[in-house]
Design a protein around this motif. Structure first.
Motif, PDB file in Angstrom:
ATOM      1  N   UNK A  28       0.857  -1.190   0.000  1.00 50.12           N
ATOM      2  CA  UNK A  28       0.000   0.000   0.000  1.00 50.12           C
ATOM      3  C   UNK A  28       0.887   1.231   0.000  1.00 50.12           C
ATOM      4  N   UNK A  29       0.590   2.164  -0.897  1.00 50.67           N
ATOM      5  CA  UNK A  29       1.354   3.403  -1.035  1.00 50.67           C
ATOM      6  C   UNK A  29       0.447   4.569  -0.661  1.00 50.67           C
ATOM      7  N   UNK A  30       0.933   5.439   0.211  1.00 52.14           N
ATOM      8  CA  UNK A  30       0.152   6.603   0.644  1.00 52.14           C
ATOM      9  C   UNK A  30       1.010   7.847   0.471  1.00 52.14           C
ATOM     10  N   UNK A  35       5.528  13.253  -0.902  1.00 53.09           N
ATOM     11  CA  UNK A  35       6.367  12.062  -0.753  1.00 53.09           C
ATOM     12  C   UNK A  35       5.498  10.859  -0.407  1.00 53.09           C
ATOM     13  N   UNK A  36       5.985   9.668  -0.728  1.00 49.32           N
ATOM     14  CA  UNK A  36       5.217   8.452  -0.474  1.00 49.32           C
ATOM     15  C   UNK A  36       5.797   7.651   0.687  1.00 49.32           C
ATOM     16  N   UNK A  37       4.901   7.039   1.451  1.00 52.25           N
ATOM     17  CA  UNK A  37       5.282   5.988   2.390  1.00 52.25           C
ATOM     18  C   UNK A  37       4.667   4.691   1.884  1.00 52.25           C
ATOM     19  N   UNK A  38       5.195   3.564   2.341  1.00 51.50           N
ATOM     20  CA  UNK A  38       4.647   2.259   1.964  1.00 51.50           C
ATOM     21  C   UNK A  38       4.316   1.456   3.213  1.00 51.50           C
ATOM     22  N   UNK A  39       3.221   0.750   3.161  1.00 53.98           N
ATOM     23  CA  UNK A  39       2.867  -0.244   4.173  1.00 53.98           C
ATOM     24  C   UNK A  39       2.934  -1.602   3.495  1.00 53.98           C
ATOM     25  N   UNK A  47       1.567  -9.138  10.852  1.00 51.03           N
ATOM     26  CA  UNK A  47       2.817  -8.386  10.770  1.00 51.03           C
ATOM     27  C   UNK A  47       2.796  -7.482   9.547  1.00 51.03           C
ATOM     28  N   UNK A  48       3.262  -6.256   9.741  1.00 50.62           N
ATOM     29  CA  UNK A  48       3.490  -5.365   8.609  1.00 50.62           C
ATOM     30  C   UNK A  48       4.653  -4.455   8.957  1.00 50.62           C
ATOM     31  N   UNK A  49       5.201  -3.813   7.923  1.00 48.83           N
ATOM     32  CA  UNK A  49       6.349  -2.934   8.083  1.00 48.83           C
ATOM     33  C   UNK A  49       6.037  -1.612   7.399  1.00 48.83           C
ATOM     34  N   UNK A  50       6.442  -0.524   8.026  1.00 50.36           N
ATOM     35  CA  UNK A  50       6.335   0.802   7.426  1.00 50.36           C
ATOM     36  C   UNK A  50       7.660   1.143   6.758  1.00 50.36           C
ATOM     37  N   UNK A  51       7.601   1.507   5.478  1.00 51.10           N
ATOM     38  CA  UNK A  51       8.795   1.932   4.753  1.00 51.10           C
ATOM     39  C   UNK A  51       8.751   3.446   4.599  1.00 51.10           C
ATOM     40  N   UNK A  52       9.692   4.113   5.247  1.00 49.26           N
ATOM     41  CA  UNK A  52       9.853   5.557   5.287  1.00 49.26           C
ATOM     42  C   UNK A  52       8.807   6.228   6.178  1.00 49.26           C
ATOM     43  N   UNK A  53       9.127   7.467   6.568  1.00 45.52           N
ATOM     44  CA  UNK A  53       8.341   8.116   7.620  1.00 45.52           C
ATOM     45  C   UNK A  53       7.901   9.524   7.255  1.00 45.52           C
ATOM     46  N   UNK A  54       7.766   9.796   5.950  1.00 45.70           N
ATOM     47  CA  UNK A  54       7.063  10.974   5.501  1.00 45.70           C
ATOM     48  C   UNK A  54       7.678  12.320   5.824  1.00 45.70           C
ATOM     49  N   UNK A  55       6.831  13.336   5.678  1.00 43.80           N
ATOM     50  CA  UNK A  55       7.227  14.731   5.847  1.00 43.80           C
ATOM     51  C   UNK A  55       7.162  15.146   7.310  1.00 43.80           C
ATOM     52  N   UNK A  66      -2.286   3.692   9.085  1.00 40.84           N
ATOM     53  CA  UNK A  66      -1.971   2.330   9.511  1.00 40.84           C
ATOM     54  C   UNK A  66      -3.113   1.729  10.314  1.00 40.84           C
ATOM     55  N   UNK A  67      -3.771   2.535  11.145  1.00 44.72           N
ATOM     56  CA  UNK A  67      -4.901   2.016  11.934  1.00 44.72           C
ATOM     57  C   UNK A  67      -6.073   1.656  11.045  1.00 44.72           C
TER      58      UNK A  67
END
Length: 278
Positions: A28-30, A35-39, A47-55, A66-67
């Motif tokens: 999932x891309x938001x 800028x984009x983050x990925x879930x 289990x999931x991982x967050x890729x990058x932490x945005x602005x 995420x919720x």
């Protein structure tokens, strides 16, 4: 943990801001402003991982995204940072304090994430558009994550993301990484290449699709950046999420990425700028 003293909200946005795309059932891309983050992980997965932490200032939106996808009280197993530029670590401290999860990055990025080194200054003189001219306003001092950040495993595995491997794709930063899954050739490219001309204000605002090299005003090693694009093109990804711009798949990705790899000097490398060697 603390941000650099120049850390601040950046008033830049795009038409995609606040929108999410389910690229694959577990990817999932938001978009947060520009800028984009990925879930990574199917909805309601254990289990999931967050890729990058945005602005800067985006923590509340990231938590709410995420919720909505995984449920309240279900933190990611980890936060993975593709690199340490301000628009990819913008909410990381608030997220770590909220979730109490580990952060991973390439060992060459650790100095920029533990207060030891600042990145080279952005280049407002580089060939490009208005965003490049605005780049001196962007936060550049290192953040301090202390022992919350750990180096990625040297064997290329990605903690809590079975099937993915990290690939060192320097050029934009020394320790920039991309993530690749061989099974379906899904790629999280971050800023190794992007799908919008990130130095152009008009194209950032409209998110006009264009497979481009890394953001010019913050890329300091164009030789390494070209080699990184060649490396990713050789993987023949079927779908890619980049740090800026819309996800891309199919022939548009295949043809566009190969063209970028072949003609990087013409398409990506600026004609002038303080980090350009001719």
């Amino acid at each position: 943990m603390e941000y650099g003293s120049d850390y601040k909200y950046i008033p830049a946005t795009s038409v995609e801001s606040g929108l999410g795309v389910e690229v694959l059932p577990d990817l999932y891309c938001h978009t947060l402003q520009i800028v984009n983050i990925c879930l990574v992980g199917k909805p309601n997965a254990q289990e999931f991982v967050l890729v990058d932490a945005g602005m800067p200032g985006s923590a509340d939106e990231i938590i709410s995204v995420t919720e909505a996808r995984y449920g309240v009280g279900r933190p990611p197993k980890a936060i993975l940072l593709t690199h340490g530029h301000f628009d990819h670590v913008g909410a990381v401290i608030e997220l770590v304090e909220h979730w109490n999860v580990p952060v991973y990055a390439h060992e060459l990025e650790i100095p920029y994430l533990t207060g030891q080194k600042s990145y080279p200054e952005p280049d407002p003189t580089v060939e490009g558009g208005l965003i490049a001219k605005m780049s001196p306003l962007f936060p550049n001092q290192p953040i301090q994550l202390g022992n919350q950040v750990q180096p990625l495993p040297p064997d290329g595995s990605v903690p809590h993301l079975a099937g993915f491997r990290w690939i060192h794709t320097p050029g934009h930063t020394p320790g920039h990484v991309s993530l690749f899954r061989d099974e379906d050739r899904a790629l999280i490219a971050a800023d190794a290449f992007v799908t919008v001309r990130q130095d152009s204000l008009y194209k950032v605002l409209t998110q006009e699709m264009e497979i481009s090299g890394p953001p010019r005003y913050l890329t300091t090693d164009w030789t390494a950046a070209w080699e990184s694009v060649r490396k990713l093109a050789a993987l023949q990804p079927t779908v890619a999420v980049t740090g800026h711009g819309r996800p891309v798949a199919g022939p548009e990705l295949t043809d566009g990425l190969q063209k970028l790899a072949n003609e990087f000097d013409r398409i990506a490398i600026p004609d002038y700028g303080k980090y350009v060697k001719h």
